[in-house]
Write an enzyme that holds these catalytic residues in place. Structure first.
Site, PDB file in Angstrom:
ATOM      1  N   ASP A   1     -11.336   0.715 -15.573  1.00 54.62           N
ATOM      2  CA  ASP A   1     -10.282   1.705 -15.826  1.00 54.62           C
ATOM      3  C   ASP A   1      -9.415   1.144 -16.949  1.00 54.62           C
ATOM      4  OD1 ASP A   1      -7.909   3.184 -15.806  1.00 54.62           O
ATOM      5  OD2 ASP A   1      -7.997   3.561 -13.647  1.00 54.62           O
TER       6      ASP A   1
ATOM      7  N   TYR B   1      -5.133   0.963  -8.987  1.00 54.52           N
ATOM      8  CA  TYR B   1      -4.291   2.159  -8.929  1.00 54.52           C
ATOM      9  C   TYR B   1      -4.401   2.723  -7.498  1.00 54.52           C
ATOM     10  CZ  TYR B   1      -2.749   6.933  -9.833  1.00 54.52           C
ATOM     11  OH  TYR B   1      -2.092   8.136  -9.784  1.00 54.52           O
TER      12      TYR B   1
ATOM     13  N   LYS C   1      -2.028   9.697 -19.237  1.00 59.99           N
ATOM     14  CA  LYS C   1      -1.053   8.650 -19.536  1.00 59.99           C
ATOM     15  C   LYS C   1      -0.966   8.420 -21.045  1.00 59.99           C
ATOM     16  CE  LYS C   1      -0.993   8.595 -15.075  1.00 59.99           C
ATOM     17  NZ  LYS C   1      -1.747   7.651 -14.279  1.00 59.99           N
TER      18      LYS C   1
ATOM     19  N   ARG D   1     -18.356  25.233 -18.023  1.00 64.95           N
ATOM     20  CA  ARG D   1     -18.404  24.117 -17.055  1.00 64.95           C
ATOM     21  C   ARG D   1     -19.390  23.053 -17.530  1.00 64.95           C
ATOM     22  NH1 ARG D   1     -21.582  24.131 -12.697  1.00 64.95           N
ATOM     23  NH2 ARG D   1     -21.439  26.384 -12.400  1.00 64.95           N
TER      24      ARG D   1
HETATM   25  C1  PLP Z   1      -2.676   7.739 -13.282  1.00 61.42           C
HETATM   26  C2  PLP Z   1      -3.802   6.817 -13.151  1.00 61.42           C
HETATM   27  C3  PLP Z   1      -5.027   7.253 -12.609  1.00 61.42           C
HETATM   28  C4  PLP Z   1      -5.233   8.661 -12.092  1.00 61.42           C
HETATM   29  O1  PLP Z   1      -5.141   9.589 -13.119  1.00 61.42           O
HETATM   30  P1  PLP Z   1      -4.742  11.153 -12.935  1.00 61.42           P
HETATM   31  O2  PLP Z   1      -4.847  11.681 -14.295  1.00 61.42           O
HETATM   32  O3  PLP Z   1      -3.367  11.187 -12.340  1.00 61.42           O
HETATM   33  O4  PLP Z   1      -5.743  11.731 -11.992  1.00 61.42           O
HETATM   34  C5  PLP Z   1      -6.070   6.346 -12.563  1.00 61.42           C
HETATM   35  N1  PLP Z   1      -5.915   5.069 -12.988  1.00 61.42           N
HETATM   36  C6  PLP Z   1      -4.752   4.616 -13.501  1.00 61.42           C
HETATM   37  C7  PLP Z   1      -4.656   3.214 -13.961  1.00 61.42           C
HETATM   38  C8  PLP Z   1      -3.650   5.466 -13.595  1.00 61.42           C
HETATM   39  O5  PLP Z   1      -2.513   5.019 -14.099  1.00 61.42           O
END
Ligand code: PLP
Length: 394
Positions: A185, A111, A210, A53
Protein backbone atom coordinates in the site's frame (compact mmCIF):
# COMPACT_ATOMS: atom_id res chain seq x y z
CA UNK A 1 -38.81 10.90 -36.29
CA UNK A 2 -41.71 11.74 -33.98
CA UNK A 3 -41.23 14.26 -31.17
CA UNK A 4 -41.34 11.62 -28.38
CA UNK A 5 -38.58 9.68 -30.17
CA UNK A 6 -36.54 12.84 -30.67
CA UNK A 7 -36.52 13.32 -26.90
CA UNK A 8 -35.14 9.84 -26.33
CA UNK A 9 -32.24 10.14 -28.79
CA UNK A 10 -28.88 11.42 -27.50
CA UNK A 11 -28.07 14.91 -28.86
CA UNK A 12 -25.61 15.18 -31.74
CA UNK A 13 -21.98 15.39 -30.62
CA UNK A 14 -21.02 18.89 -31.80
CA UNK A 15 -17.32 18.60 -31.07
CA UNK A 16 -15.34 20.06 -34.02
CA UNK A 17 -11.85 19.96 -32.47
CA UNK A 18 -10.46 17.62 -29.80
CA UNK A 19 -10.86 18.72 -26.16
CA UNK A 20 -7.76 20.17 -24.50
CA UNK A 21 -8.63 18.56 -21.13
CA UNK A 22 -9.78 14.97 -20.57
CA UNK A 23 -13.59 14.87 -20.70
CA UNK A 24 -15.80 12.89 -18.30
CA UNK A 25 -17.32 10.01 -20.28
CA UNK A 26 -20.56 9.70 -18.34
CA UNK A 27 -21.86 6.75 -20.33
CA UNK A 28 -22.67 3.24 -19.18
CA UNK A 29 -22.15 1.71 -22.62
CA UNK A 30 -20.59 2.37 -26.03
CA UNK A 31 -22.31 1.81 -29.35
CA UNK A 32 -20.86 -0.46 -32.01
CA UNK A 33 -20.23 0.94 -35.47
CA UNK A 34 -21.25 -2.27 -37.16
CA UNK A 35 -22.32 -5.82 -36.38
CA UNK A 36 -18.86 -7.00 -37.53
CA UNK A 37 -17.21 -4.77 -34.91
CA UNK A 38 -19.54 -6.12 -32.22
CA UNK A 39 -18.65 -9.70 -33.16
CA UNK A 40 -14.93 -8.90 -33.13
CA UNK A 41 -15.14 -7.21 -29.73
CA UNK A 42 -17.11 -10.03 -28.14
CA UNK A 43 -14.61 -12.54 -29.58
CA UNK A 44 -11.69 -10.47 -28.20
CA UNK A 45 -10.29 -10.01 -31.74
CA UNK A 46 -10.70 -6.26 -31.50
CA UNK A 47 -10.31 -4.33 -28.25
CA UNK A 48 -12.45 -1.36 -27.38
CA UNK A 49 -14.97 0.03 -25.00
CA UNK A 50 -18.26 -1.78 -24.59
CA UNK A 51 -19.57 -1.26 -21.07
CA UNK A 52 -18.24 1.10 -18.39
CA UNK A 53 -17.97 -1.52 -15.64
CA UNK A 54 -15.40 -3.26 -17.87
CA UNK A 55 -13.56 -0.11 -18.95
CA UNK A 56 -14.24 3.59 -19.45
CA UNK A 57 -12.04 6.06 -21.40
CA UNK A 58 -11.83 8.63 -18.57
CA UNK A 59 -10.98 6.00 -15.97
CA UNK A 60 -8.48 4.26 -18.30
CA UNK A 61 -6.65 7.52 -19.04
CA UNK A 62 -6.12 8.31 -15.36
CA UNK A 63 -5.17 4.70 -14.54
CA UNK A 64 -2.61 4.75 -17.35
CA UNK A 65 -1.06 7.93 -15.99
CA UNK A 66 -0.66 6.38 -12.52
CA UNK A 67 0.91 3.31 -14.18
CA UNK A 68 3.41 5.58 -15.97
CA UNK A 69 4.28 7.25 -12.66
CA UNK A 70 4.80 3.98 -10.78
CA UNK A 71 7.08 2.62 -13.51
CA UNK A 72 8.79 5.93 -14.34
CA UNK A 73 12.48 5.42 -15.07
CA UNK A 74 12.26 1.67 -14.43
CA UNK A 75 12.91 -1.11 -16.89
CA UNK A 76 9.27 -2.26 -16.87
CA UNK A 77 5.77 -1.18 -17.80
CA UNK A 78 3.13 -1.28 -15.05
CA UNK A 79 -0.55 -2.00 -15.66
CA UNK A 80 -3.22 -0.22 -13.57
CA UNK A 81 -6.87 -0.80 -12.76
CA UNK A 82 -8.76 1.98 -10.98
CA UNK A 83 -11.39 1.06 -8.39
CA UNK A 84 -14.17 2.72 -6.42
CA UNK A 85 -12.03 3.32 -3.27
CA UNK A 86 -8.74 2.41 -1.64
CA UNK A 87 -10.51 -0.38 0.24
CA UNK A 88 -11.92 -1.78 -3.00
CA UNK A 89 -8.44 -1.68 -4.55
CA UNK A 90 -7.22 -3.89 -1.68
CA UNK A 91 -10.23 -6.23 -1.75
CA UNK A 92 -10.13 -6.52 -5.56
CA UNK A 93 -6.44 -7.47 -5.46
CA UNK A 94 -7.00 -10.06 -2.72
CA UNK A 95 -10.09 -11.53 -4.48
CA UNK A 96 -8.16 -11.77 -7.71
CA UNK A 97 -5.08 -13.46 -6.24
CA UNK A 98 -6.29 -15.69 -3.42
CA UNK A 99 -8.59 -18.64 -2.87
CA UNK A 100 -9.92 -20.46 0.18
CA UNK A 101 -7.06 -22.08 2.11
CA UNK A 102 -4.51 -19.43 1.10
CA UNK A 103 -2.95 -17.16 3.71
CA UNK A 104 -1.69 -13.58 3.80
CA UNK A 105 1.36 -12.55 5.83
CA UNK A 106 1.29 -8.96 7.03
CA UNK A 107 2.21 -6.46 9.75
CA UNK A 108 0.13 -5.43 12.80
CA UNK A 109 0.24 -1.68 12.13
CA UNK A 110 -1.75 -1.59 8.86
CA UNK A 111 -4.40 0.98 7.96
CA UNK A 112 -7.30 0.12 10.33
CA UNK A 113 -9.74 -0.73 7.55
CA UNK A 114 -7.30 -3.18 5.98
CA UNK A 115 -6.80 -5.06 9.27
CA UNK A 116 -10.58 -5.30 9.69
CA UNK A 117 -11.04 -6.43 6.08
CA UNK A 118 -8.53 -9.26 6.51
CA UNK A 119 -9.62 -10.33 10.01
CA UNK A 120 -13.36 -9.86 9.66
CA UNK A 121 -14.25 -10.42 6.01
CA UNK A 122 -11.68 -12.48 4.11
CA UNK A 123 -11.58 -14.92 7.07
CA UNK A 124 -15.25 -15.69 6.24
CA UNK A 125 -14.10 -17.07 2.90
CA UNK A 126 -11.32 -19.25 4.32
CA UNK A 127 -8.49 -16.80 3.67
CA UNK A 128 -6.50 -16.41 6.87
CA UNK A 129 -4.04 -13.72 7.84
CA UNK A 130 -0.83 -14.12 9.82
CA UNK A 131 0.19 -10.91 11.59
CA UNK A 132 3.86 -10.41 12.46
CA UNK A 133 6.48 -7.69 12.53
CA UNK A 134 8.01 -7.34 9.07
CA UNK A 135 11.03 -5.52 10.52
CA UNK A 136 13.24 -8.61 10.37
CA UNK A 137 13.34 -10.30 6.91
CA UNK A 138 14.79 -13.51 8.40
CA UNK A 139 11.63 -13.93 10.53
CA UNK A 140 9.59 -13.53 7.34
CA UNK A 141 11.79 -16.07 5.59
CA UNK A 142 11.22 -18.64 8.37
CA UNK A 143 7.45 -18.10 8.37
CA UNK A 144 7.29 -18.55 4.58
CA UNK A 145 9.46 -21.66 4.68
CA UNK A 146 7.27 -23.28 7.35
CA UNK A 147 3.88 -22.36 5.87
CA UNK A 148 3.40 -22.99 2.13
CA UNK A 149 -0.21 -21.76 2.43
CA UNK A 150 1.09 -18.18 2.57
CA UNK A 151 0.68 -16.83 -0.98
CA UNK A 152 1.03 -13.09 -0.41
CA UNK A 153 3.07 -10.73 1.79
CA UNK A 154 1.17 -7.47 2.20
CA UNK A 155 2.94 -4.41 3.57
CA UNK A 156 2.68 -0.70 4.28
CA UNK A 157 5.70 1.61 4.60
CA UNK A 158 5.92 4.02 6.32
CA UNK A 159 2.99 3.00 8.55
CA UNK A 160 0.88 4.71 11.18
CA UNK A 161 1.21 5.78 13.89
CA UNK A 162 4.99 5.74 14.39
CA UNK A 163 5.91 5.91 10.66
CA UNK A 164 7.87 2.66 11.06
CA UNK A 165 9.34 1.50 7.72
CA UNK A 166 9.61 -1.95 6.14
CA UNK A 167 12.51 -2.89 3.85
CA UNK A 168 10.67 -3.52 0.56
CA UNK A 169 13.71 -5.00 -1.18
CA UNK A 170 14.62 -7.43 1.62
CA UNK A 171 11.00 -8.62 2.02
CA UNK A 172 10.58 -9.02 -1.77
CA UNK A 173 13.79 -11.06 -2.03
CA UNK A 174 12.68 -13.35 0.81
CA UNK A 175 9.15 -13.73 -0.63
CA UNK A 176 10.31 -14.47 -4.17
CA UNK A 177 12.61 -17.24 -2.90
CA UNK A 178 9.38 -19.00 -1.85
CA UNK A 179 7.30 -18.01 -4.90
CA UNK A 180 5.19 -15.68 -2.80
CA UNK A 181 3.80 -12.38 -4.15
CA UNK A 182 4.49 -9.01 -2.50
CA UNK A 183 1.88 -6.26 -2.47
CA UNK A 184 2.34 -2.83 -0.94
CA UNK A 185 0.00 0.00 0.00
CA UNK A 186 1.88 3.06 -1.30
CA UNK A 187 -0.79 5.64 -0.31
CA UNK A 188 1.43 7.63 2.09
CA UNK A 189 4.26 8.07 -0.41
CA UNK A 190 2.78 8.22 -3.90
CA UNK A 191 5.11 7.16 -6.77
CA UNK A 192 6.94 10.49 -6.48
CA UNK A 193 8.43 9.57 -3.09
CA UNK A 194 8.70 5.79 -3.36
CA UNK A 195 8.53 3.37 -6.30
CA UNK A 196 8.02 -0.13 -4.84
CA UNK A 197 8.46 -1.78 -8.28
CA UNK A 198 12.11 -0.65 -8.16
CA UNK A 199 12.57 -2.77 -5.01
CA UNK A 200 10.84 -5.89 -6.33
CA UNK A 201 7.19 -5.50 -5.29
CA UNK A 202 4.72 -7.35 -7.56
CA UNK A 203 1.61 -5.29 -6.82
CA UNK A 204 0.90 -1.78 -5.53
CA UNK A 205 -2.36 -0.33 -4.21
CA UNK A 206 -3.26 3.28 -3.48
CA UNK A 207 -6.13 5.05 -1.88
CA UNK A 208 -6.10 7.86 -4.47
CA UNK A 209 -8.54 9.59 -2.10
CA UNK A 210 -5.46 10.83 -0.23
CA UNK A 211 -2.32 12.35 -1.79
CA UNK A 212 -2.84 11.43 -5.46
CA UNK A 213 -6.02 13.49 -5.58
CA UNK A 214 -4.89 15.75 -2.73
CA UNK A 215 -7.95 17.97 -2.64
CA UNK A 216 -10.25 15.81 -0.54
CA UNK A 217 -13.11 15.72 -3.05
CA UNK A 218 -13.17 12.13 -4.33
CA UNK A 219 -12.98 8.54 -3.13
CA UNK A 220 -11.13 6.15 -5.44
CA UNK A 221 -8.32 3.62 -5.55
CA UNK A 222 -5.96 1.86 -7.93
CA UNK A 223 -4.24 -1.53 -8.21
CA UNK A 224 -1.00 -1.77 -10.17
CA UNK A 225 0.97 -4.82 -11.24
CA UNK A 226 4.16 -5.57 -13.13
CA UNK A 227 2.69 -8.61 -14.96
CA UNK A 228 0.19 -7.56 -17.63
CA UNK A 229 -1.34 -11.04 -18.02
CA UNK A 230 -1.82 -11.49 -14.28
CA UNK A 231 -3.39 -8.04 -14.07
CA UNK A 232 -5.81 -8.94 -16.85
CA UNK A 233 -6.66 -12.50 -15.82
CA UNK A 234 -6.84 -11.91 -12.06
CA UNK A 235 -7.19 -8.25 -11.05
CA UNK A 236 -9.19 -6.75 -13.93
CA UNK A 237 -11.43 -9.85 -13.93
CA UNK A 238 -12.09 -9.49 -10.16
CA UNK A 239 -12.84 -5.76 -10.63
CA UNK A 240 -15.24 -6.50 -13.49
CA UNK A 241 -17.08 -9.34 -11.71
CA UNK A 242 -17.19 -7.83 -8.22
CA UNK A 243 -18.17 -4.50 -9.77
CA UNK A 244 -15.55 -2.49 -7.90
CA UNK A 245 -15.02 -0.18 -10.89
CA UNK A 246 -14.18 3.50 -10.46
CA UNK A 247 -16.73 6.13 -11.51
CA UNK A 248 -15.53 8.36 -14.38
CA UNK A 249 -16.25 11.48 -12.31
CA UNK A 250 -14.09 10.28 -9.39
CA UNK A 251 -11.31 9.30 -11.83
CA UNK A 252 -11.56 12.71 -13.48
CA UNK A 253 -11.21 14.53 -10.13
CA UNK A 254 -8.20 12.33 -9.33
CA UNK A 255 -6.59 13.12 -12.70
CA UNK A 256 -7.16 16.80 -12.11
CA UNK A 257 -5.61 16.71 -8.63
CA UNK A 258 -2.59 14.70 -9.79
CA UNK A 259 -1.36 17.50 -12.04
CA UNK A 260 0.06 19.33 -9.02
CA UNK A 261 1.36 16.22 -7.20
CA UNK A 262 5.05 17.13 -7.57
CA UNK A 263 4.53 20.64 -6.16
CA UNK A 264 2.38 19.34 -3.34
CA UNK A 265 4.65 16.48 -2.24
CA UNK A 266 7.63 18.81 -2.15
CA UNK A 267 5.76 21.28 0.06
CA UNK A 268 4.22 18.56 2.28
CA UNK A 269 7.71 17.13 2.86
CA UNK A 270 9.39 20.49 3.52
CA UNK A 271 6.68 21.61 5.93
CA UNK A 272 6.61 18.29 7.79
CA UNK A 273 10.38 18.32 8.31
CA UNK A 274 10.32 21.88 9.61
CA UNK A 275 7.40 21.12 11.94
CA UNK A 276 9.07 17.91 13.16
CA UNK A 277 12.32 19.75 13.94
CA UNK A 278 10.40 22.46 15.81
CA UNK A 279 8.41 19.88 17.81
CA UNK A 280 11.57 17.95 18.73
CA UNK A 281 12.80 21.02 20.62
CA UNK A 282 9.46 21.73 22.36
CA UNK A 283 9.52 21.11 26.15
CA UNK A 284 6.02 19.50 26.20
CA UNK A 285 6.93 16.91 23.55
CA UNK A 286 8.32 13.52 24.58
CA UNK A 287 8.96 12.10 21.09
CA UNK A 288 8.48 12.98 17.40
CA UNK A 289 7.89 10.26 14.81
CA UNK A 290 8.98 11.42 11.35
CA UNK A 291 11.16 9.32 9.03
CA UNK A 292 12.99 12.45 7.84
CA UNK A 293 14.48 13.04 11.32
CA UNK A 294 17.85 11.43 12.01
CA UNK A 295 16.39 10.43 15.42
CA UNK A 296 13.82 8.15 13.73
CA UNK A 297 14.81 4.47 14.13
CA UNK A 298 14.18 3.80 10.41
CA UNK A 299 15.78 6.98 9.04
CA UNK A 300 18.50 5.11 7.10
CA UNK A 301 16.00 2.68 5.55
CA UNK A 302 13.68 5.58 4.68
CA UNK A 303 16.60 7.31 2.93
CA UNK A 304 17.25 4.16 0.90
CA UNK A 305 13.72 3.73 -0.45
CA UNK A 306 12.14 7.20 -0.25
CA UNK A 307 13.11 10.36 -2.20
CA UNK A 308 11.44 12.76 0.26
CA UNK A 309 9.83 11.88 3.59
CA UNK A 310 6.24 12.98 2.98
CA UNK A 311 3.62 14.79 5.02
CA UNK A 312 2.64 12.21 7.65
CA UNK A 313 4.00 12.47 11.20
CA UNK A 314 3.00 11.99 14.83
CA UNK A 315 4.25 13.16 18.21
CA UNK A 316 3.81 12.24 21.83
CA UNK A 317 2.83 14.83 24.45
CA UNK A 318 4.44 14.40 27.88
CA UNK A 319 1.13 15.17 29.60
CA UNK A 320 -0.65 12.06 28.17
CA UNK A 321 -4.40 11.86 27.50
CA UNK A 322 -5.33 15.15 29.20
CA UNK A 323 -2.62 17.07 27.37
CA UNK A 324 -3.79 15.55 24.05
CA UNK A 325 -7.39 16.53 24.70
CA UNK A 326 -6.42 20.05 25.86
CA UNK A 327 -4.33 20.56 22.71
CA UNK A 328 -7.17 19.44 20.42
CA UNK A 329 -9.61 21.82 22.16
CA UNK A 330 -7.38 24.80 21.40
CA UNK A 331 -6.55 23.99 17.75
CA UNK A 332 -7.84 26.76 15.45
CA UNK A 333 -5.93 26.85 12.18
CA UNK A 334 -5.48 23.11 11.52
CA UNK A 335 -8.52 21.05 10.46
CA UNK A 336 -9.99 18.27 12.58
CA UNK A 337 -10.96 15.59 10.05
CA UNK A 338 -10.49 11.81 9.79
CA UNK A 339 -8.56 11.70 6.51
CA UNK A 340 -5.04 12.52 5.33
CA UNK A 341 -3.16 13.79 2.32
CA UNK A 342 -5.28 16.90 1.71
CA UNK A 343 -3.70 20.29 0.95
CA UNK A 344 -4.68 21.58 4.40
CA UNK A 345 -3.17 20.37 7.69
CA UNK A 346 -5.28 17.71 9.42
CA UNK A 347 -4.79 16.86 13.07
CA UNK A 348 -6.09 13.92 15.13
CA UNK A 349 -5.79 12.70 18.75
CA UNK A 350 -6.58 8.99 18.21
CA UNK A 351 -6.98 8.14 21.95
CA UNK A 352 -9.94 10.55 22.29
CA UNK A 353 -11.43 10.07 18.80
CA UNK A 354 -10.83 7.20 16.34
CA UNK A 355 -9.60 4.86 19.12
CA UNK A 356 -11.78 6.09 22.03
CA UNK A 357 -13.56 2.74 22.34
CA UNK A 358 -10.48 0.58 21.80
CA UNK A 359 -9.07 -0.88 25.06
CA UNK A 360 -5.92 0.92 26.19
CA UNK A 361 -3.68 -2.18 26.05
CA UNK A 362 -4.83 -3.03 22.50
CA UNK A 363 -4.35 0.57 21.40
CA UNK A 364 -0.91 0.84 23.05
CA UNK A 365 0.21 -2.44 21.47
CA UNK A 366 -0.36 -0.67 18.15
CA UNK A 367 1.62 2.39 19.24
CA UNK A 368 -1.45 4.57 19.90
CA UNK A 369 -0.45 5.98 23.27
CA UNK A 370 -2.55 8.43 25.36
CA UNK A 371 -0.67 11.56 24.33
CA UNK A 372 -0.14 10.72 20.66
CA UNK A 373 -1.15 13.37 18.11
CA UNK A 374 -1.19 12.53 14.40
CA UNK A 375 -0.65 15.24 11.82
CA UNK A 376 -1.12 15.15 8.06
CA UNK A 377 0.95 18.24 7.34
CA UNK A 378 -0.52 20.44 4.61
CA UNK A 379 1.01 22.80 2.08
CA UNK A 380 0.12 26.07 3.83
CA UNK A 381 2.79 28.53 5.03
CA UNK A 382 4.42 26.39 7.73
CA UNK A 383 4.58 29.37 10.11
CA UNK A 384 0.78 29.24 10.47
CA UNK A 385 0.88 25.52 11.34
CA UNK A 386 3.63 26.03 13.93
CA UNK A 387 1.89 29.08 15.44
CA UNK A 388 -1.34 27.07 15.86
CA UNK A 389 0.41 24.19 17.64
CA UNK A 390 2.42 26.62 19.76
CA UNK A 391 -0.71 28.31 21.12
CA UNK A 392 -2.53 24.96 21.49
CA UNK A 393 0.28 23.30 23.48
CA UNK A 394 1.15 26.39 25.54
C1 PLP B 1 -7.42 5.81 3.46
C2 PLP B 1 -6.53 4.66 3.30
C3 PLP B 1 -7.02 3.45 2.76
C4 PLP B 1 -8.46 3.26 2.35
O1 PLP B 1 -8.80 4.10 1.30
P1 PLP B 1 -10.30 4.61 0.95
O2 PLP B 1 -10.11 5.40 -0.26
O3 PLP B 1 -10.78 5.38 2.14
O4 PLP B 1 -11.13 3.39 0.75
C5 PLP B 1 -6.12 2.42 2.59
N1 PLP B 1 -4.82 2.54 2.96
C6 PLP B 1 -4.33 3.67 3.50
C7 PLP B 1 -2.90 3.74 3.87
C8 PLP B 1 -5.16 4.77 3.70
O5 PLP B 1 -4.68 5.88 4.22
Amino acid sequence: MRIDSLLVKDPHDNRSTPPHILPIYATSSFSFESIEQAIHMFSNIESGHTYSRYANPTVDSVAQKIAQLESYGLDMEATAVMTSSGMSAISTLLMGLLKSGDKVLTQGNLYGGTTELLKGLFSQFGIETVFTSLADPSVVETLLKNDPAIKLVYLETPANPTLACVDIEAISTAAHRHNVWVAIDNTFCTPLLQQPFAFGADFIVHSTTKYLNGHGNSIAGVVLGRDRDLMRSRVWRAMKLAGTNCSPFEAWLTGNGMKTLALRMRQHSENALELAQWLEKHPSVARVNYPGLSSHPDHELAKKQMRQFGGMMSFELKGGFDAGLACMKKIQFCSFAPTLGDVDTLILHPASSSHLHVARDVREANGITDGLIRVSVGIEDVRDIIADLEQAMG
